[in-house]
Write an enzyme that holds these catalytic residues in place. Structure first.
Site, mmCIF file in Angstrom:
data_model
loop_
_atom_site.group_PDB
_atom_site.id
_atom_site.type_symbol
_atom_site.label_atom_id
_atom_site.label_comp_id
_atom_site.label_asym_id
_atom_site.label_seq_id
_atom_site.Cartn_x
_atom_site.Cartn_y
_atom_site.Cartn_z
ATOM 1 N N GLU A 33 68.558 57.968 115.771
ATOM 2 C CA GLU A 33 69.176 58.264 114.483
ATOM 3 C C GLU A 33 70.567 57.630 114.440
ATOM 4 O OE1 GLU A 33 70.074 62.179 111.689
ATOM 5 O OE2 GLU A 33 70.223 62.381 113.861
ATOM 6 N N LYS A 64 65.303 61.053 105.682
ATOM 7 C CA LYS A 64 65.321 62.358 106.330
ATOM 8 C C LYS A 64 65.212 63.473 105.291
ATOM 9 C CE LYS A 64 68.187 64.903 109.702
ATOM 10 N NZ LYS A 64 69.433 64.803 110.493
ATOM 11 N N CYS A 93 65.437 63.620 113.681
ATOM 12 C CA CYS A 93 66.317 64.636 114.262
ATOM 13 C C CYS A 93 65.997 66.072 113.839
ATOM 14 C CB CYS A 93 67.767 64.276 113.971
ATOM 15 S SG CYS A 93 68.975 65.086 115.056
#
Length: 299
Positions: free
Chosen positions: A43, A123, A164
């Site tokens: 990330e 995300k 993440c």
């Protein structure tokens, strides 16, 4: 055994995108030189900067972003699939963007061996948390949350894309598995505090629950902007066993040979994807009766 050579690159990205790209080039070359067909980066590969004004100053659209351009070039040069775990890109019209609202996406890119971008993922789950010792994060103040689950094909294998904090939301990975993914991904910049507590168990849990491989490249170490990330990039098999792990928080490359047939085998042994059922949620007893909970119950 038929298989796929995969690599997770661990980085310690700083605030200088050009320096991060140099590191990216070196580590991708190392991974490809060691035989990796699929290479994943962490990330925020392009830049880790906590100060919003500094981030905005260097923000570019995906079409103009130097990390995206470098990744396309590297994928073609090494004839590999290169998965940029994420980098920050500007969304919408820069001139019309709100100074206080989200103006960026935390976006992953997958490039094929021809250098073309074959998948992007924004995300979905924003890291808005208040941790111990005053550590606090508000991703939603800067990044617009994604709204779409994404899978992509690497040769003959379906990969699910995540980033993440997404790892804490099992339903995303379950949906990817039900859509045919036998490899799940969660490239990360996990904080050291949460990584020590939860990193390994979360990666292994998602693998076991879905009978899938999990590949998660990570940021590691003390960064220029003051954050501390956990490292320990992982490749986990469908039975929850760690196939490869980075040594602590140092930059480097970890590799493993994975066989997608092992995912099918794990799902035959424990067919929880097939055995899953829908169910009704009964109302609490107090709602049914209009009374109070009996003495000695509750918490």
């Amino acid at each position: 055994m038929t298989g796929l050579a995969v690599a997770a690159i661990q980085m310690r990205s700083g605030m200088d995108a050009a320096a991060n790209i140099d590191t990216l080039r070196d580590l991708v070359a190392e991974a490809a030189g060691r035989g990796a067909r699929y290479v994943q980066t962490p990330e925020m590969t392009g830049c880790l900067v906590r100060d919003r004004a500094s981030l905005m100053a260097g923000l570019r659209t995906a079409d103009d972003d130097p990390v995206v351009a470098a990744a396309a070039e590297l994928a073609a040069a090494h004839e590999i699939y290169l998965h940029i775990g994420s980098t920050a890109v500007r969304i919408g019209d820069a001139a019309g963007a709100s100074a206080s609202g989200p103006v960026a996406a935390n976006r992953a890119f997958v490039f094929g061996p021809d250098g073309r971008c074959q998948a992007v993922y924004d995300k979905i789950h924003m890291f808005d948390v208040d941790l111990d010792n005053g550590e606090s994060w508000r991703e939603s103040a800067t990044y617009r949350a994604g709204e779409e689950m994404v899978t992509t094909r690497i040769d003959d294998t379906v990969f699910g894309l995540a980033i993440c904090y997404d790892i804490r939301f099992p339903q995303l990975f379950r949906d990817q598995a039900l859509a045919g993914a036998s490899v799940l991904t969660a490239p990360a910049a996990f904080t050291r505090q949460t990584g020590v507590a939860h990193w390994h168990v979360l990666q292994r849990s998602r693998a076991i629950e879905n009978g899938a491989f999990v590949i998660s490249a990570a940021q590691g170490g003390d960064h220029e902007d003051g954050r501390e990330t956990y490292g320990h990039s992982l490749i986990v098999d469908p039975w929850g066993r760690v196939l490869a792990e980075a040594d602590g928080d140092e930059a480097g490359v970890v590799l493993a040979q994975i066989d997608p047939a092992e995912s099918a085998a794990a799902r035959r042994k424990i067919p929880n994807l097939k055995n899953s059922r829908t169910y009704r949620c009964a109302a609490p007893e107090t709602e049914k009766t209009g009374g109070t909970m009996p003495a000695g119950t509750g918490s």
